[in-house]
Design a protein around this motif. Structure first.
Motif, PDB file in Angstrom:
ATOM      1  N   LEU A 299       6.948   7.102  45.389  1.00 35.75           N
ATOM      2  CA  LEU A 299       6.759   8.451  45.936  1.00 35.75           C
ATOM      3  C   LEU A 299       5.315   8.923  45.841  1.00 35.75           C
ATOM      4  CD1 LEU A 299       9.923  10.211  44.462  1.00 35.75           C
ATOM      5  CD2 LEU A 299       9.530   9.689  46.865  1.00 35.75           C
TER       6      LEU A 299
ATOM      7  N   SER B 213       4.478  11.137  56.245  1.00 35.47           N
ATOM      8  CA  SER B 213       5.440  12.026  55.599  1.00 35.47           C
ATOM      9  C   SER B 213       6.252  12.709  56.678  1.00 35.47           C
ATOM     10  CB  SER B 213       4.731  13.053  54.704  1.00 35.47           C
ATOM     11  OG  SER B 213       3.874  13.868  55.487  1.00 35.47           O
TER      12      SER B 213
ATOM     13  N   VAL C  14      11.679  15.662  48.023  1.00 40.33           N
ATOM     14  CA  VAL C  14      12.547  15.048  49.014  1.00 40.33           C
ATOM     15  C   VAL C  14      13.781  15.920  49.187  1.00 40.33           C
ATOM     16  CG1 VAL C  14      13.895  12.996  49.628  1.00 40.33           C
ATOM     17  CG2 VAL C  14      11.746  12.747  48.362  1.00 40.33           C
TER      18      VAL C  14
ATOM     19  N   VAL D 133       5.554   9.208  51.916  1.00 41.55           N
ATOM     20  CA  VAL D 133       5.475  10.130  50.785  1.00 41.55           C
ATOM     21  C   VAL D 133       6.174  11.435  51.162  1.00 41.55           C
ATOM     22  CG1 VAL D 133       3.359   9.171  49.789  1.00 41.55           C
ATOM     23  CG2 VAL D 133       3.198  10.924  51.567  1.00 41.55           C
ATOM     24  N   PRO D 134       6.650  12.176  50.156  1.00 38.19           N
ATOM     25  CA  PRO D 134       7.268  13.470  50.451  1.00 38.19           C
ATOM     26  C   PRO D 134       6.247  14.423  51.085  1.00 38.19           C
ATOM     27  CG  PRO D 134       7.785  12.732  48.227  1.00 38.19           C
ATOM     28  CD  PRO D 134       6.702  11.833  48.742  1.00 38.19           C
TER      29      PRO D 134
ATOM     30  N   ARG E 239      10.937  16.166  43.394  1.00 40.63           N
ATOM     31  CA  ARG E 239       9.648  15.609  43.816  1.00 40.63           C
ATOM     32  C   ARG E 239       9.403  15.772  45.309  1.00 40.63           C
ATOM     33  NH1 ARG E 239       8.016  10.869  39.724  1.00 40.63           N
ATOM     34  NH2 ARG E 239       9.390  11.431  37.990  1.00 40.63           N
TER      35      ARG E 239
ATOM     36  N   LEU F 213      14.758  13.084  43.000  1.00 39.22           N
ATOM     37  CA  LEU F 213      14.099  13.056  44.306  1.00 39.22           C
ATOM     38  C   LEU F 213      13.833  14.474  44.807  1.00 39.22           C
ATOM     39  CD1 LEU F 213      16.075  10.194  46.121  1.00 39.22           C
ATOM     40  CD2 LEU F 213      13.644  10.151  45.533  1.00 39.22           C
TER      41      LEU F 213
END
Length: 363
Positions: A309, A266, A358, A316-317, A356, A353
C-alpha cells in the motif's frame, strides 16, 4: 539455456558466471528436523491435547526482545496440573524444531512464552520456565544441486580450477521462463563438490554444488513453477488448482515478477472473488489478481500487503475493493481463528485496509 548463474559485479552491476540447460535437485525438500519433546510449564488452563501442525513459540524478554521458534508437525501430547500451582497446567508438545540461534542475542531472561498456530490463534501462554526449548541446535546439512549442461564464463572457470571450487561473492541462480524472462532468483552460493564433462556432451560441464536447504523452493513449489514456465499467467484463477504450499510458491513467483516502470496509480474499483479461497495464501493470490490482473502481486501475507500500500507495486490508495462473497471467505479461513481473540483474518484485514484509505465493500 534455462538457467543463469549470476554474481555481484562492479558497483551495482551483475556478473555472469555461467549458463546451464537444466538443474537437478531444485525441488528437493530438506529432511524434517528431529522430533523433540518440549514442556511449557505453568500455563493458564483451557489447552487441550490435539494436533497443531505448523506452529511456533515466541519468547519475550522484559524489554520486548522477541525470539521465534518454528515448530514442524507439532502436537500437544498432554496437559497436566502444574506441580507448583494446581490452578495452572503444564503443556507437553512433540514437534520438530527448526534450528535458530537468535536466543543467544536475547538481552535478558525470557519472561513470557506463547504457543501459536496462526494469526491470533494463541494456544498457550506461560510466564514460567520451559523445558527443552531454549537450546542450540545443529544447522541443517547442505543439499546437493546439480547444474547440468553448463557453459561457464571465465569467473566460473576460475572458481572451478581451484581445488574446491568456490566463488567468493554472493551468487544467485536465475531461472528463465519460456519467453526468456527471469522467473525466479535464488541465492545458492557457489560451492562446487566436483565438475565433470556434461551428460549433454560437447564442451559443456556438469557441476555439483552444495547449497543451504532453505535456499531451494522445495517439492511443493513445482506445480506453481509449471504454471509460470510459459510466462506470466494470462488466465485468471490459475492458482486455485494449487494447494496451500503451492499457492505460497505462486506468491513468491508473482513477487519476483518484473513490474512495469512508472508511477503508481490510484482510484478505481476492483473486484475480489472471495469464494473458494480456502486459506490465507489463496486470499493473497486473489487480492493480487483483483488489483493487478492474473499473476499480480500485492503482498504474500499481512505485513507484505500493507507494505504494498505504500507504493512500488502499481496501485496505492485511495481505491475501492468490492469483496464478493465476504462471508464465504470468513468461513473458509475460520479454521485457524480463535473467536475469543477478536475478528477473523478477513475482517481484521478489511478493517486495516479501510484505516489506510481503501474503501472495502463487503458484498
Amino acid at each position: 539455456m534455462r538457467y543463469l548463474i549470476m554474481a555481484e559485479g562492479e558497483g551495482d552491476g551483475e556478473l555472469l558466471l555461467g549458463r546451464c540447460a537444466a538443474v537437478e535437485g531444485l525441488f528437493t525438500d530438506p529432511p524434517p528436523p528431529p522430533r523433540e519433546v518440549l514442556v511449557l510449564r505453568g500455563c493458564a488452563p483451557g489447552v487441550r491435547a490435539e494436533w497443531l501442525g505448523a506452529a511456533s513459540v515466541v519468547g519475550r524478554t522484559e524489554s520486548g526482545f522477541e525470539v521465534w521458534w518454528t515448530l514442524v508437525d507439532a502436537e500437544v501430547l498432554s496437559v497436566a496440573p502444574h506441580t507448583g500451582n494446581p490452578a495452572l497446567v503444564d503443556v507437553t508438545i512433540g514437534a520438530g524444531v527448526l534450528p535458530d540461534d537468535w536466543h543467544r542475542h536475547a538481552d535478558g531472561p525470557f519472561v513470557r512464552f506463547e504457543l501459536t498456530t496462526g494469526r491470533g490463534a494463541v494456544r498457550a501462554v506461560t510466564r514460567s520456565a520451559t523445558d527443552g526449548l531454549v537450546a542450540d541446535r545443529a544447522a541443517a546439512e547442505p543439499l546437493p544441486l546439480r547444474l547440468v549442461g553448463c557453459e561457464p564464463a571465465e569467473p566460473m572457470r576460475a572458481a572451478l580450477r581451484k581445488r574446491r571450487g568456490r566463488h567468493p561473492g554472493y551468487t544467485e541462480l536465475w531461472s528463465l521462463d519460456d519467453t526468456g524472462r527471469v522467473m525466479d532468483r535464488r541465492a545458492i552460493g557457489f560451492d562446487a563438490e566436483w565438475t565433470r564433462p556434461s551428460v549433454l556432451g560437447g564442451a559443456l560441464v556438469d557441476v555439483l554444488l552444495s547449497v543451504d536447504a532453505d535456499g531451494l523452493p522445495g517439492l511443493a513449489a513445482r506445480p506453481a513453477w509449471r504454471l509460470w514456465r510459459a510466462g506470466p499467467p494470462q488466465r485468471a484463477g490459475s492458482w486455485r488448482e494449487l494447494d496451500a504450499a503451492g499457492r505460497h510458491a505462486w506468491l513468491m513467483l508473482a513477487m519476483r515478477r518484473e513490474r512495469p516502470a512508472g508511477p503508481d496509480r490510484s482510484g478505481g474499483e476492483y473486484h475480489l472473488a472471495g469464494a473458494g479461497l480456502r486459506d490465507e495464501p489463496g486470499l493473497h493470490c486473489a487480492i493480487g489478481e483483483a488489483l493487478l490482473g492474473p499473476g499480480g502481486y500485492y503482498g504474500w501475507g499481512w505485513d507484505a500487503l500493507f507494505d504494498s500500500l505504500c507504493g512500488g507495486f502499481g496501485l496505492v490508495p485511495p481505491f475501492t475493493l468490492v469483496w464478493h462473497d465476504f462471508a464465504a471467505t470468513e468461513r473458509e479461513l475460520a479454521g485457524e481463528h480463535d473467536p475469543a481473540a477478536g475478528p477473523g483474518y478477513p475482517e481484521e484485514l478489511a478493517r486495516e485496509l479501510e484505516e489506510r484509505g481503501v474503501t472495502v465493500l463487503r458484498a
